[in-house]
Scaffold this motif. Structure first.
Motif, mmCIF file in Angstrom:
data_model
loop_
_atom_site.group_PDB
_atom_site.id
_atom_site.type_symbol
_atom_site.label_atom_id
_atom_site.label_comp_id
_atom_site.label_asym_id
_atom_site.label_seq_id
_atom_site.Cartn_x
_atom_site.Cartn_y
_atom_site.Cartn_z
ATOM 1 N N ARG A 18 0.826 -1.220 0.000
ATOM 2 C CA ARG A 18 0.000 0.000 0.000
ATOM 3 C C ARG A 18 0.851 1.257 0.000
ATOM 4 O O ARG A 18 0.473 2.275 -0.585
ATOM 5 C CB ARG A 18 -0.974 -0.008 1.173
ATOM 6 C CG ARG A 18 -2.067 -1.049 1.051
ATOM 7 C CD ARG A 18 -2.999 -0.725 -0.088
ATOM 8 N NE ARG A 18 -4.002 -1.766 -0.248
ATOM 9 C CZ ARG A 18 -5.123 -1.599 -0.892
ATOM 10 N NH1 ARG A 18 -5.403 -0.461 -1.478
ATOM 11 N NH2 ARG A 18 -5.981 -2.584 -1.004
ATOM 12 N N VAL A 21 1.605 1.779 -3.585
ATOM 13 C CA VAL A 21 0.421 2.181 -4.339
ATOM 14 C C VAL A 21 0.061 3.633 -4.066
ATOM 15 O O VAL A 21 -0.246 4.393 -4.977
ATOM 16 C CB VAL A 21 -0.783 1.265 -4.008
ATOM 17 C CG1 VAL A 21 -2.071 1.794 -4.626
ATOM 18 C CG2 VAL A 21 -0.522 -0.163 -4.468
ATOM 19 N N LEU A 105 1.547 -1.737 -10.816
ATOM 20 C CA LEU A 105 1.044 -2.437 -9.636
ATOM 21 C C LEU A 105 1.068 -3.950 -9.811
ATOM 22 O O LEU A 105 1.293 -4.684 -8.845
ATOM 23 C CB LEU A 105 -0.348 -1.937 -9.281
ATOM 24 C CG LEU A 105 -0.424 -0.441 -8.943
ATOM 25 C CD1 LEU A 105 -1.839 -0.052 -8.572
ATOM 26 C CD2 LEU A 105 0.564 -0.075 -7.852
ATOM 27 N N ALA A 110 -0.076 -6.990 -7.532
ATOM 28 C CA ALA A 110 -1.511 -6.782 -7.684
ATOM 29 C C ALA A 110 -2.050 -7.638 -8.831
ATOM 30 O O ALA A 110 -1.287 -8.122 -9.667
ATOM 31 C CB ALA A 110 -1.816 -5.305 -7.959
ATOM 32 N N MET A 128 -9.002 -3.767 -9.409
ATOM 33 C CA MET A 128 -7.816 -4.582 -9.145
ATOM 34 C C MET A 128 -7.935 -5.228 -7.772
ATOM 35 O O MET A 128 -8.838 -4.896 -7.009
ATOM 36 C CB MET A 128 -6.558 -3.711 -9.223
ATOM 37 C CG MET A 128 -6.396 -3.060 -10.583
ATOM 38 S SD MET A 128 -4.757 -2.404 -10.869
ATOM 39 C CE MET A 128 -3.768 -3.883 -10.928
ATOM 40 N N GLN A 129 -7.017 -6.129 -7.484
ATOM 41 C CA GLN A 129 -6.905 -6.731 -6.165
ATOM 42 C C GLN A 129 -5.483 -6.549 -5.663
ATOM 43 O O GLN A 129 -4.528 -6.667 -6.442
ATOM 44 C CB GLN A 129 -7.216 -8.226 -6.194
ATOM 45 C CG GLN A 129 -8.667 -8.529 -6.445
ATOM 46 C CD GLN A 129 -8.920 -10.033 -6.471
ATOM 47 O OE1 GLN A 129 -8.039 -10.815 -6.777
ATOM 48 N NE2 GLN A 129 -10.136 -10.420 -6.164
ATOM 49 N N ASP A 130 -5.364 -6.288 -4.361
ATOM 50 C CA ASP A 130 -4.035 -6.191 -3.780
ATOM 51 C C ASP A 130 -3.461 -7.579 -3.558
ATOM 52 O O ASP A 130 -4.045 -8.582 -3.986
ATOM 53 C CB ASP A 130 -4.045 -5.339 -2.505
ATOM 54 C CG ASP A 130 -4.703 -6.004 -1.301
ATOM 55 O OD1 ASP A 130 -4.996 -7.224 -1.327
ATOM 56 O OD2 ASP A 130 -4.915 -5.296 -0.297
#
Length: 139
Positions: A18, A21, A105, A110, A128-130
Protein backbone atom coordinates in the motif's frame (compact mmCIF):
# COMPACT_ATOMS: atom_id res chain seq x y z
CA UNK A 1 -11.39 -14.83 -6.52
CA UNK A 2 -10.26 -15.91 -3.05
CA UNK A 3 -6.59 -15.87 -2.22
CA UNK A 4 -4.89 -17.92 0.40
CA UNK A 5 -1.48 -19.31 0.96
CA UNK A 6 1.89 -17.85 1.85
CA UNK A 7 0.88 -14.20 1.53
CA UNK A 8 -2.33 -14.33 3.57
CA UNK A 9 -2.05 -12.61 6.91
CA UNK A 10 1.19 -10.74 6.30
CA UNK A 11 0.47 -7.20 7.54
CA UNK A 12 3.94 -5.83 6.82
CA UNK A 13 3.87 -7.10 3.24
CA UNK A 14 0.41 -5.59 2.65
CA UNK A 15 1.39 -2.28 4.29
CA UNK A 16 4.52 -2.00 2.17
CA UNK A 17 2.45 -2.78 -0.95
CA UNK A 18 0.00 0.00 0.00
CA UNK A 19 2.93 2.37 0.59
CA UNK A 20 3.98 1.78 -3.02
CA UNK A 21 0.42 2.18 -4.34
CA UNK A 22 -0.42 5.32 -2.39
CA UNK A 23 2.96 7.02 -2.03
CA UNK A 24 2.88 6.45 1.74
CA UNK A 25 5.86 5.67 3.97
CA UNK A 26 6.58 3.41 6.90
CA UNK A 27 6.65 5.45 10.12
CA UNK A 28 9.77 5.39 12.29
CA UNK A 29 9.97 2.51 14.78
CA UNK A 30 9.00 3.11 18.41
CA UNK A 31 11.49 4.93 20.61
CA UNK A 32 14.25 2.64 21.82
CA UNK A 33 14.23 0.46 18.67
CA UNK A 34 16.53 0.94 15.68
CA UNK A 35 14.21 -0.92 13.29
CA UNK A 36 10.70 -2.35 13.13
CA UNK A 37 12.31 -5.80 13.03
CA UNK A 38 13.96 -5.10 16.40
CA UNK A 39 10.60 -4.00 17.81
CA UNK A 40 8.84 -7.05 16.38
CA UNK A 41 11.39 -9.42 17.93
CA UNK A 42 10.71 -7.82 21.33
CA UNK A 43 7.08 -8.97 21.21
CA UNK A 44 5.80 -12.34 22.44
CA UNK A 45 6.06 -14.93 19.61
CA UNK A 46 2.28 -15.02 19.03
CA UNK A 47 2.24 -11.25 18.36
CA UNK A 48 5.30 -11.08 16.11
CA UNK A 49 4.37 -10.02 12.58
CA UNK A 50 0.75 -9.41 13.61
CA UNK A 51 0.45 -5.72 12.63
CA UNK A 52 2.08 -2.98 10.57
CA UNK A 53 1.15 0.55 9.44
CA UNK A 54 1.92 3.20 6.87
CA UNK A 55 1.43 6.96 6.87
CA UNK A 56 1.34 9.79 4.36
CA UNK A 57 4.79 11.14 3.50
CA UNK A 58 4.12 14.43 5.32
CA UNK A 59 2.81 12.64 8.40
CA UNK A 60 -0.55 14.35 7.92
CA UNK A 61 -3.72 12.42 7.21
CA UNK A 62 -4.92 9.00 8.27
CA UNK A 63 -2.56 6.20 9.20
CA UNK A 64 -3.36 2.90 7.50
CA UNK A 65 -3.16 0.01 9.97
CA UNK A 66 -2.99 -3.62 8.86
CA UNK A 67 -3.42 -6.58 11.17
CA UNK A 68 -3.44 -10.33 10.89
CA UNK A 69 -6.86 -11.92 11.26
CA UNK A 70 -7.74 -15.59 11.67
CA UNK A 71 -9.81 -15.89 8.49
CA UNK A 72 -9.01 -15.27 4.85
CA UNK A 73 -10.95 -12.82 2.69
CA UNK A 74 -14.01 -14.49 1.17
CA UNK A 75 -16.56 -11.70 0.57
CA UNK A 76 -16.65 -8.14 -0.71
CA UNK A 77 -14.49 -5.56 1.07
CA UNK A 78 -16.09 -3.47 3.77
CA UNK A 79 -13.75 -0.65 2.76
CA UNK A 80 -12.90 0.16 -0.86
CA UNK A 81 -10.18 2.58 -1.90
CA UNK A 82 -10.16 4.40 -5.23
CA UNK A 83 -6.61 5.24 -6.24
CA UNK A 84 -6.75 8.39 -8.35
CA UNK A 85 -4.51 8.18 -11.41
CA UNK A 86 -6.75 9.50 -14.19
CA UNK A 87 -8.25 12.61 -12.60
CA UNK A 88 -9.23 15.07 -15.31
CA UNK A 89 -8.40 12.65 -18.12
CA UNK A 90 -10.99 11.17 -20.49
CA UNK A 91 -11.15 8.64 -23.27
CA UNK A 92 -7.97 7.02 -24.54
CA UNK A 93 -5.75 9.34 -22.50
CA UNK A 94 -7.47 8.17 -19.30
CA UNK A 95 -7.26 4.51 -20.35
CA UNK A 96 -3.53 4.90 -21.04
CA UNK A 97 -2.95 6.36 -17.55
CA UNK A 98 -4.96 3.55 -15.93
CA UNK A 99 -3.12 0.88 -17.92
CA UNK A 100 0.30 2.32 -17.06
CA UNK A 101 -0.46 2.33 -13.33
CA UNK A 102 -2.00 -1.13 -13.62
CA UNK A 103 1.23 -2.48 -15.12
CA UNK A 104 3.28 -0.91 -12.31
CA UNK A 105 1.04 -2.44 -9.64
CA UNK A 106 0.97 -5.87 -11.27
CA UNK A 107 4.77 -5.87 -10.99
CA UNK A 108 4.29 -5.33 -7.23
CA UNK A 109 1.90 -8.30 -6.95
CA UNK A 110 -1.51 -6.78 -7.68
CA UNK A 111 -4.02 -8.56 -9.91
CA UNK A 112 -6.08 -6.92 -12.65
CA UNK A 113 -9.75 -7.92 -12.28
CA UNK A 114 -11.62 -6.00 -14.98
CA UNK A 115 -11.88 -2.72 -16.86
CA UNK A 116 -15.11 -0.79 -16.34
CA UNK A 117 -15.51 1.41 -19.41
CA UNK A 118 -17.02 4.89 -19.32
CA UNK A 119 -20.82 4.65 -19.36
CA UNK A 120 -22.06 8.22 -19.66
CA UNK A 121 -22.26 8.68 -15.87
CA UNK A 122 -18.79 7.52 -14.84
CA UNK A 123 -15.38 7.61 -16.48
CA UNK A 124 -13.48 4.37 -17.04
CA UNK A 125 -11.78 2.70 -14.08
CA UNK A 126 -9.82 -0.50 -13.49
CA UNK A 127 -10.83 -2.91 -10.72
CA UNK A 128 -7.82 -4.58 -9.14
CA UNK A 129 -6.90 -6.73 -6.16
CA UNK A 130 -4.03 -6.19 -3.78
CA UNK A 131 -1.65 -8.93 -2.73
CA UNK A 132 -4.24 -10.45 -0.36
CA UNK A 133 -7.22 -10.20 -2.72
CA UNK A 134 -8.76 -6.94 -1.43
CA UNK A 135 -10.38 -4.97 -4.24
CA UNK A 136 -9.56 -1.39 -5.12
CA UNK A 137 -10.02 0.71 -8.22
CA UNK A 138 -7.65 2.72 -10.34
CA UNK A 139 -9.84 5.70 -11.03
Amino acid sequence: MERSGPHWGEPERVARFRCEVLGHVVPPPPEGFATWGDFDRSLPPERQGSAFACIGPSGVGPRLYFQRVPEGKVVKNRLHLDVRVGTGLVGEERLAALEAECARLIALGAVRVRLLRADGNNESCLVMQDIEGNEFCLD
